[in-house]
Design an enzyme around this catalytic site. Structure first.
Site, PDB file in Angstrom:
ATOM      1  N   ASP A  62      43.660  33.339  38.965  1.00  0.00           N
ATOM      2  CA  ASP A  62      44.543  34.453  39.337  1.00  0.00           C
ATOM      3  C   ASP A  62      45.870  33.901  39.856  1.00  0.00           C
ATOM      4  OD1 ASP A  62      45.260  37.174  39.963  1.00  0.00           O
ATOM      5  OD2 ASP A  62      44.851  36.695  42.059  1.00  0.00           O
ATOM      6  N   ASP A  82      49.775  33.436  37.604  1.00  0.00           N
ATOM      7  CA  ASP A  82      51.050  34.034  38.002  1.00  0.00           C
ATOM      8  C   ASP A  82      52.127  32.959  38.097  1.00  0.00           C
ATOM      9  OD1 ASP A  82      50.045  36.617  38.239  1.00  0.00           O
ATOM     10  OD2 ASP A  82      51.064  36.971  40.153  1.00  0.00           O
TER      11      ASP A  82
HETATM   12  C1  IPM Z   1      45.274  40.090  37.586  1.00  0.00           C
HETATM   13  C2  IPM Z   1      45.444  41.000  38.775  1.00  0.00           C
HETATM   14  C3  IPM Z   1      44.074  41.542  39.160  1.00  0.00           C
HETATM   15  C4  IPM Z   1      43.217  40.371  39.559  1.00  0.00           C
HETATM   16  C5  IPM Z   1      44.114  42.623  40.253  1.00  0.00           C
HETATM   17  C6  IPM Z   1      45.022  43.782  39.878  1.00  0.00           C
HETATM   18  C7  IPM Z   1      42.736  43.124  40.597  1.00  0.00           C
HETATM   19  O1  IPM Z   1      46.075  40.318  39.805  1.00  0.00           O
HETATM   20  O2  IPM Z   1      44.806  40.563  36.538  1.00  0.00           O
HETATM   21  O3  IPM Z   1      45.595  38.905  37.704  1.00  0.00           O
HETATM   22  O4  IPM Z   1      43.282  39.903  40.709  1.00  0.00           O
HETATM   23  O5  IPM Z   1      42.451  39.889  38.715  1.00  0.00           O
HETATM   24 MG    MG Z   2      46.757  38.366  39.310  1.00  0.00          MG
END
Ligand code: IPM
Ligand code: MG
Length: 361
Positions: A248, A252
């Site tokens: 996660d 990003d």
């Molecule tokens: C992602 C998002 C989700 C996650 C959230 C919205 C639950 O951040 O798809 O990366 O943490 O997996």
């Molecule tokens: Mg995420």
């Protein structure tokens, strides 16, 4: 045979960007012989408002009957205060888990035309093409026990459980080795094996299956170092595989290396290739309803959907080429405009992609 595609627009900019993906799919159906049916259902905050749950039973049952799902984005501040299991994000987590979508593929590609959109030096990111494979249905996101309780001394504590079975590690590992074999043959497994037992087993299982993929070179990296290396010298990576929470965070970070999170698609796949496709970015409440959102990540998610779940590789290539054409023509939404003064709206970008598709006829 006609493919069944379930469209899940979701919240805020979700419906705006999915509307553009809808245009693209309908163009493929009308002009390029794609046999598909598009259905719509609620997921996330809109589902809470309309049906009282973030993943209504009606949506789940349609999802089970579909060949592939296209999601816009879910969530927004208006649902922050409601009880935890009704939050929009729970709907997303539940559909991932219910459909067994354990393999999350998040490419981070720098489009050459957008090289100046990155906050890193151009030479650090030029030609960047990384694939992050994140385990999506296990780890600390789903481990039990979890909750908030009171300690004996009356102080409250929050707790979660990070647990990975060898079977879960092996299936994500195999998906990653197979993906790496189709790319440049380098797989970096990211863990925290110097501290966590779950990572110790993760590493052991990855080593154990490596012998089945002689064409792939496996390496290991601790997650803190991986975060640093991603911003220091990202081009050293080809495919990265990691657990749910690390993935996660790292995905990003990798997405932002390209400077255009509005460009990046993703796929979440089950063991048989059924998948949920969505842009990497979120629901962006601050720009919703203004025609500012970039629909290209969603449109590129359509391309992934066509290729991975429907076996329509040619149609997928058409969509990717259309996106490349509009970028080459200098068309930009605000998020990728850089120093360019003139930008176009969400709908105008969708129309431009459709025009570029038709030009390929
Ligand atoms: C992602 C998002 C989700 C996650 C959230 C919205 C639950 O951040 O798809 O990366 O943490 O997996
Ligand atoms: Mg995420």
């Amino acid at each position: 045979m006609s493919h069944r595609i379930l469209m899940l627009p979701g919240d805020h900019i979700g419906p705006e960007i999915v509307a553009e993906a809808d245009k693209v799919l309908r163009c493929l159906m009308a002009d390029f012989g794609l046999a598909a049916e598009l259905e719509y259902a609620n997921l996330g905050g809109c589902a809470v408002d309309a049906e009282g749950a973030p993943l209504p039973a009606s949506t789940l049952s349609l999802a089970r009957q579909s060949d592939a799902l296209l999601l816009g984005a879910v969530g927004g501040p208006e649902w922050d205060a409601i009880e935890r299991d009704k939050r929009p994000e729970r709907g997303l987590l539940a559909i991932r888990s219910e459909l067994g979508l354990f393999a999350n593929l998040r490419p981070a590609i720098l489009f050459p035309e957008l090289a100046d959109a990155s906050s890193l030096k151009p030479e650090v990111v030029a030609g960047l093409d990384i694939l992050i494979i994140r385990e999506l249905t296990g780890g600390i996101y789903f481990g039990k026990p979890r909750g908030i309780r009171s300690r004996d001394d009356g102080v409250r504590e929050g707790y979660n459980t990070l647990v990975y079975g060898a079977d879960e590690i092996e299936r994500i590992g195999r998906a990653a080795f197979e993906a790496a074999a189709k790319r440049n043959g380098r797989l970096c497994s990211v863990d925290k094996a110097n501290v966590l037992e779950s990572s110790e087993l993760w590493r052991e299982v990855m080593e154990g299956i490596a012998g089945d993929y002689p064409g792939v070179e496996l390496s290991h990296m601790y997650v803190d170092n991986a975060a640093m290396q991603l911003v220091r010298a990202p081009k050293q990576f080809d495919v990265m595989v990691t657990g749910n929470l690390f993935g996660d965070v790292l995905s990003d970070c990798a997405a932002m290396l390209t400077g255009s999170i509005g460009m990046l698609p993703s796929a979440s796949l089950d063991a048989s290739g059924r998948g949920l496709y969505e842009p990497v970015h979120g629901s962006a409440p601050d720009i919703a309803g203004k025609g500012l959102a970039n629909p290209l990540a969603t449109i590129l998610s359509v391309a992934m959907l066509l290729r991975y779940s429907l076996g329509e590789g040619e149609q997928a290539t058409r969509v990717e080429q259309a996106v490349a054409m509009v970028l080459a023509d200098g068309l930009r939404t605000a998020d990728i405009a850089g120093s360019q003064a003139k930008t176009i709206s969400t709908a105008a970008m969708g129309d431009a992609v459709v025009a570029a598709l038709r030009a390929q006829q």
